[in-house]
Design a protein around this motif. Structure first.
Motif, mmCIF file in Angstrom:
data_model
loop_
_atom_site.group_PDB
_atom_site.id
_atom_site.type_symbol
_atom_site.label_atom_id
_atom_site.label_comp_id
_atom_site.label_asym_id
_atom_site.label_seq_id
_atom_site.Cartn_x
_atom_site.Cartn_y
_atom_site.Cartn_z
ATOM 1 N N THR A 142 27.595 23.112 55.534
ATOM 2 C CA THR A 142 27.462 22.578 57.782
ATOM 3 C C THR A 142 28.491 21.681 57.767
ATOM 4 O OG1 THR A 142 25.667 22.373 58.228
ATOM 5 C CG2 THR A 142 26.236 24.302 58.645
ATOM 6 N N LYS A 196 31.140 21.666 56.225
ATOM 7 C CA LYS A 196 32.741 22.397 57.230
ATOM 8 C C LYS A 196 32.672 20.948 58.298
ATOM 9 C CE LYS A 196 30.543 27.192 56.545
ATOM 10 N NZ LYS A 196 30.227 27.302 57.370
ATOM 11 N N GLN A 197 32.017 20.508 58.429
ATOM 12 C CA GLN A 197 32.670 18.737 59.430
ATOM 13 C C GLN A 197 33.276 17.861 58.875
ATOM 14 O OE1 GLN A 197 28.666 18.066 60.768
ATOM 15 N NE2 GLN A 197 29.808 16.233 62.731
ATOM 16 N N ALA A 211 36.002 18.561 56.196
ATOM 17 C CA ALA A 211 37.040 19.339 55.858
ATOM 18 C C ALA A 211 37.513 19.147 57.498
ATOM 19 C CB ALA A 211 37.015 20.787 55.641
ATOM 20 N N LYS A 212 36.816 19.462 58.561
ATOM 21 C CA LYS A 212 37.534 19.367 59.564
ATOM 22 C C LYS A 212 38.329 18.394 60.595
ATOM 23 C CE LYS A 212 35.266 23.220 61.484
ATOM 24 N NZ LYS A 212 34.261 24.116 62.939
ATOM 25 N N GLN A 213 37.197 17.047 59.647
ATOM 26 C CA GLN A 213 37.585 15.620 60.106
ATOM 27 C C GLN A 213 38.602 14.887 59.168
ATOM 28 O OE1 GLN A 213 32.945 14.497 61.063
ATOM 29 N NE2 GLN A 213 33.965 12.969 59.429
ATOM 30 N N GLY A 214 39.408 15.880 58.458
ATOM 31 C CA GLY A 214 40.209 15.601 57.102
ATOM 32 C C GLY A 214 39.695 15.180 56.044
ATOM 33 N N THR A 215 38.442 15.567 55.505
ATOM 34 C CA THR A 215 38.033 15.254 53.511
ATOM 35 C C THR A 215 38.780 16.549 53.192
ATOM 36 O OG1 THR A 215 35.831 14.861 54.691
ATOM 37 C CG2 THR A 215 35.977 15.031 52.497
ATOM 38 N N ARG A 216 39.066 16.022 52.008
ATOM 39 C CA ARG A 216 39.998 17.280 51.454
ATOM 40 C C ARG A 216 39.410 17.581 49.952
ATOM 41 N NH1 ARG A 216 45.219 16.950 52.000
ATOM 42 N NH2 ARG A 216 46.061 18.455 49.847
ATOM 43 N N TYR A 248 38.066 26.775 53.912
ATOM 44 C CA TYR A 248 37.982 24.948 53.758
ATOM 45 C C TYR A 248 38.358 24.000 52.736
ATOM 46 C CZ TYR A 248 34.126 26.587 58.045
ATOM 47 O OH TYR A 248 33.955 27.213 59.096
ATOM 48 N N HIS A 281 40.723 22.490 50.001
ATOM 49 C CA HIS A 281 42.220 21.632 50.353
ATOM 50 C C HIS A 281 42.870 22.129 48.733
ATOM 51 C CE1 HIS A 281 40.992 19.479 53.381
ATOM 52 N NE2 HIS A 281 42.874 18.905 53.887
#
Ligand code: SF4
Length: 703
Positions: A202, A205-206, A208-213, A227, A229
Motif C-alpha cells: 500500500t 501504491k501511495q 506511485a500515486k504521488q508520482g514515484t516511478r 502502478y 511505469h
C-alpha cells in the motif's frame, strides 16, 4: 464491527505473520479473540491485510496441542496418511511435563555424551520472539556445545544477508519501506509485495500515486504492475546477466555518481572494467528483453535524484542469489542511492521475526549481531556473558544439517516452530533424514508434518498467548503482548527452552522475557538505547538508536558504512545458469512461493477458518497459453514431475504467469511443492534454488 462493542478487553500487539510488522489490537471477550483491528503503527497506519485481520483463530483449532506427547513404542516415524493430528493418541501417548522434558533432554544429553557435540543440532524459528531466538541459540551453543543452529532465514534471505554483509557490513535494510514515499524511482525486483508484503504494497501504491516511478523487474507479472511505469519481464534465472547489463549502461554512459563513489566506496574501477563487455546487446538474448529496455531502466534508476531497490526471494532463492544481491548493491553504490531519504537497499523480509531471529544469532556462522563465531575476541565477550566456553567452528546450515543426518553424523535434533518436513527442498530426502534421527524433540502448536517424526512433542505458545519482542523488515523492534491464556498444559516457549537448558546442567533462571531482553542488550550493540520499558512506552523503536530519548535511524549509512574501512565494496559477478536448466525432458520452469492467504507451510493459516475457506486447496498457476498447450481447462488437474518427485493438483489460470513457467505454493501438505524442488545451494548464502527447477507437466486423470 459490531462485536467490538461486546469485547471486555483490548490488548495491543503485533501481527504474527509477515515481516511488515503491522501493529494491531486484539478485541477479546471471555478470553477469546473476537476480532482484530489495525493500530497506527509506523509500518501500517491502521491497515491490515487479510492474514492480519482474519488469521487469529488458529490457536483455538481443535487440533491444537495442549499436552506433551511421547511416541508410542513401535510406531514408525514418518508421515502416515491415516494419522489424525486432532487425535494424535494413535501414535503418541500423553505425558506430564516432567516426564516429557526429562525424556526430551535425556535423549539429547546421551547422544552428546556418546558421540560429542557435533551429533546434535537445532532449528529455531522466525515465528518466535527475539527472546526465544536468543535463548534457543544460547542453548545450542552453551548446552549442545556446537554452532549447529539455524532457521528459516536459510530458506529465504540468507544470500541477501551474505551479500549485504560482504559489501556494506550490515545485513539489515538501509532504509524502511516508508521511504518509498520520498523516492523518485522505486525498483521492485524478485518480489510480489501485494501478495507477500501486502501492507508494504500500500505504501508503494501511495508512492506511485504521488508520482514515484515504479519499475518492476521480474519474470512474472503482478498486481502492482497496474502502478508501474515500466515492467521488465525477463527470462527466469537471468537476473545476473540483466543486472550486469544495467551496470554496463551506467558505467559506459557515465551515469555514475563519482563524488559518492570516491567518498564512500572501494573497488569501483574493478567493477567498471568487469562489466565493460557485459553490454545490453550481449546480455539481452539470455534475458529475453530488448537492449533498449535495459538501457531505459538503467538510465531511469541512475539519473533519479532519489531511488530505492526492494527485492524478495525471486532474487535470493537461486544458486546465484548472493550474486543477484551483489549486483543490486553495486547498482545502488554506483549511483549514490544509499544514505539519504528516499534512497536505499531493502530486502523485504518474509516472516514476522526473521530479522530479529537473525539478529539474535539463530545462524550457524555468527553469534548475535552477526559477529563471527571464529573471532576469538567476539567469542570471549559471549563466553564472559554466558560463563561458558564456546565452539569456534561455524556450524552447519539447514540443508547441510539434513545432509549430515543422512550421513549419520547428526543424530539428535531439537526443532522449535520450524517445519522442515514441508519447507526443505527435495522433501523425500529431508523426510528420510528426519526419520533416521535417533532422537527428535519438536516444540510446536500442532502435530505438524515435522512433529510426526518426533520422539517427544512439547506443546508451545501461540503468538497471542505470550509476551515478546519482534523486529520487522524496517528494523523496528516492537512488542507482542499476551492477550489470551494458554490452553491446557501448553507453556510459553521461553519456559520450555529454559527447562531443557536446566536439564543440560545450565543454571538459567529467567522469570519473564523482559529479563532475557535485558541480557540481549548486554550482548547486542544493535539494541543500544532500547529497553523493554521503552518498547512498552513507545510501541516501536527502530535500531540503530543513538540515545534513550532519540528516535532510531530510519535511513542509515549517511556518513560511513560499518566496514573496516568505513567504505562499501563493489563485488563483481558473472552470469551463471540455474543449477538445473530446462531441457527436452523437463522443459518447464517450476517456481514456488506464498499465497496472500497462506503463510509458509500453512501450519497456522490453514487452521484459520476464513483464510482456509478463501484458499482451501493447492493449485498450480499457469499462463492461459500454457493451459491451452496442455489442453486443460482451469481447475482440471495437472501432474508436475521433476527429477526428485511428482505431485498432482488443480490448475488455475493466471495471466501474470510467463509461458513456460508454473507456480506452486508450498503450504499444502497434500500436494507438497517441495517434493519437487532442487536442493542445490548458493555457495555463499547456502540457500536452495526454490525459484527455479526444471519440471514437466502432464494432464492428470480427472477424479
Ligand atoms: Fe500481518 Fe504482514 Fe498482513 Fe501486516 S501485511 S497484517 S504484518 S501479514
Amino acid at each position: 464491527r459490531g462485536d467490538s462493542a461486546v469485547a471486555d478487553r483490548r490488548i495491543d500487539s503485533v501481527c504474527p505473520y509477515c515481516g511488515v510488522g503491522c501493529q494491531l489490537t486484539y478485541h477479546i471477550k471471555d478470553d477469546a479473540i473476537l476480532h482484530v483491528s489495525g493500530r497506527d503503527g509506523p509500518s501500517n497506519h491502521n491497515r491490515l491485510c487479510v492474514k492480519g485481520r482474519f488469521g487469529f483463530d488458529y490457536p483455538r483449532h481443535p487440533a491444537r496441542l495442549t499436552t506433551p506427547l511421547i511416541r508410542k513404542p513401535g510406531v514408525p516415524k514418518g508421515l502416515d496418511p491415516a494419522f489424525d493430528p486432532a487425535d494424535p493418541t494413535s501414535h503418541f501417548r500423553e505425558a506430564s511435563w516432567d516426564e516429557a522434558l526429562d525424556l526430551a533432554a535425556r535423549g539429547l544429553v546421551d547422544l552428546k555424551a556418546a558421540h560429542g557435540p557435533d551429533a546434535l543440532a537445532g532449528f529455531g524459528s522466525a515465528k518466535c520472539s527475539n527472546e526465544e531466538a536468543w535463548l534457543f541459540q544460547k542453548l545450542v551453543r552453551t548446552g549442545f556445545g556446537s554452532n549447529h543452529v539455524d532457521h528459516c532465514t536459510r530458506l529465504c534471505h540468507a544470500s541477501s544477508v551474505a551479500a549485504l554483509m560482504e559489501c556494506i557490513g550490515s545485513g539489515a535494510v538501509t532504509a524502511s519501506f516508508m521511504q518509498a514515499l520520498e523516492a523518485d524511482v522505486v525498483i521492485l525486483t524478485g518480489c510480489n509485495p501485494a501478495v507477500n508484503h501486502p501492507v508494504a504494497a500500500t505504501f508503494f501504491k501511495q508512492a506511485a500515486k504521488q508520482g514515484t516511478r515504479i519499475i518492476i523487474i521480474d519474470p512474472r507479472g503482478q498486481a502492482l504492475g497496474a502502478y508501474a511505469h515500466q515492467t521488465l519481464r525477463f527470462t527466469p534465472g537471468a537476473d545476473v546477466a540483466l543486472l550486469n547489463a544495467m551496470l554496463n549502461v551506467i558505467v559506459t554512459e557515465d551515469l555514475v555518481d563519482h563524488d559518492y563513489v570516491d567518498a564512500h566506496t572501494e573497488g569501483f574501477a574493478t567493477l567498471a572494467e568487469h562489466v565493460r563487455e557485459l553490454t545490453p546487446e550481449a546480455m539481452a538474448p539470455s534475458c529475453g528483453v530488448s537492449p533498449e529496455a535495459i538501457r531505459q531502466v538503467a538510465r531511469e534508476y541512475a539519473t533519479a535524484e532519489r531511488a530505492m531497490i526492494f527485492w524478495g526471494m525471486g532474487i535470493s532463492q537461486h544458486v546465484h542469489g548472493t550474486d543477484n544481491a551483489r549486483c543490486l548493491i553495486s547498482l545502488a553504490l554506483a549511483c549514490g542511492h544509499t544514505g539519504r531519504p528516499g534512497t536505499g537497499l531493502h530486502p523485504l523480509r518474509g516472516q514476522n521475526n526473521v530479522q530479529g531471529a537473525s539478529d539474535a544469532g539463530l545462524i550457524p556462522m555468527v553469534l548475535p549481531d552477526y559477529q563471527p563465531v571464529g573471532d576469538a575476541q567476539v567469542r570471549a565477550a559471549f563466553e564472559e556473558l554466558w560463563a561458558t566456553p564456546l565452539e569456534e567452528r561455524p556450524g552447519l546450515t539447514v540443508v547441510e544439517i539434513m545432509d549430515a543426518i543422512a550421513a549419520g553424523t547428526i543424530k539428535g535434533m531439537y526443532i522449535l516452530g520450524e517445519n522442515p518436513a514441508m519447507s526443505d527442498p527435495d522433501l523425500e530426502h529431508a523426510r528420510a533424514s528426519l526419520a533416521s534421527l535417533e532422537h527428535l524433540v519438536v516444540q510446536d502448536l500442532f502435530v505438524t508434518e515435522t512433529a510426526q517424526f518426533a520422539d517427544v512433542i512439547l506443546p508451545a505458545s501461540a503468538w497471542p498467548e505470550k509476551d515478546g519482542s519482534v523486529t520487522n523488515t524496517n528494523r523496528q523492534v516492537q512488542l507482542g503482548r499476551r492477550a489470551v491464556p494458554l490452553p491446557g498444559e501448553a507453556r510459553p516457549d521461553w519456559w520450555i527452552i529454559q527447562e531443557l537448558a536446566r536439564r543440560f546442567g545450565l543454571a538459567w533462571d529467567y522469570g519473564h522475557p523482559r529479563e532475557v531482553f535485558a541480557e540481549m542488550t548486554r550482548g547486542m550493540a544493535s539494541l543500544d538505547h532500547i529497553s523493554w520499558e521503552r518498547l512498552e512506552r513507545e510501541q516501536s523503536v527502530t535500531y540503530p538508536c543513538p540515545a534513550d530519548d532519540a528516535p532510531g535511524a530510519d535511513v542509515v549509512f549517511s556518513d560511513a558504512f560499518p566496514t573496516a574501512t568505513g567504505r562499501a565494496k563493489f563485488s563483481p559477478t558473472l552470469p551463471l545458469p540455474p543449477d538445473e536448466p530446462v531441457d527436452g525432458d523437463y522443459p518447464t520452469v517450476l517456481t514456488t512461493g506464498r499465497q496472500l492467504e497462506h503463510w509458509h507451510t500453512g501450519s497456522m493459516t490453514r487452521r484459520a477458518r476464513v483464510l482456509d475457506d478463501l484458499e482451501p486447496e493447492a493449485v498450480a498457476s499457469l499462463a492461459p497459453g500454457e493451459l491451452r498447450r496442455l489442453r486443460l481447462a482451469p481447475g482440471e488437474p495437472v501432474t508436475i514431475t521433476t527429477r526428485r518427485g511428482q505431485i498432482t493438483l488443480r490448475t488455475r489460470v493466471d495471466p501474470a504467469m510467463a509461458e513456460g513457467m508454473v507456480f506452486v505454493p508450498f503450504c499444502y501438505a497434500e500436494a507438497a511443492a517441495n517434493v519437487l524442488t532442487n536442493p542445490a545451494l548458493d555457495p555463499y548464502g547456502k540457500i536452495p534454488e526454490f525459484k527455479y527447477a526444471a519440471c514437466r507437466l502432464a494432464p492428470a486423470p480427472v477424479e
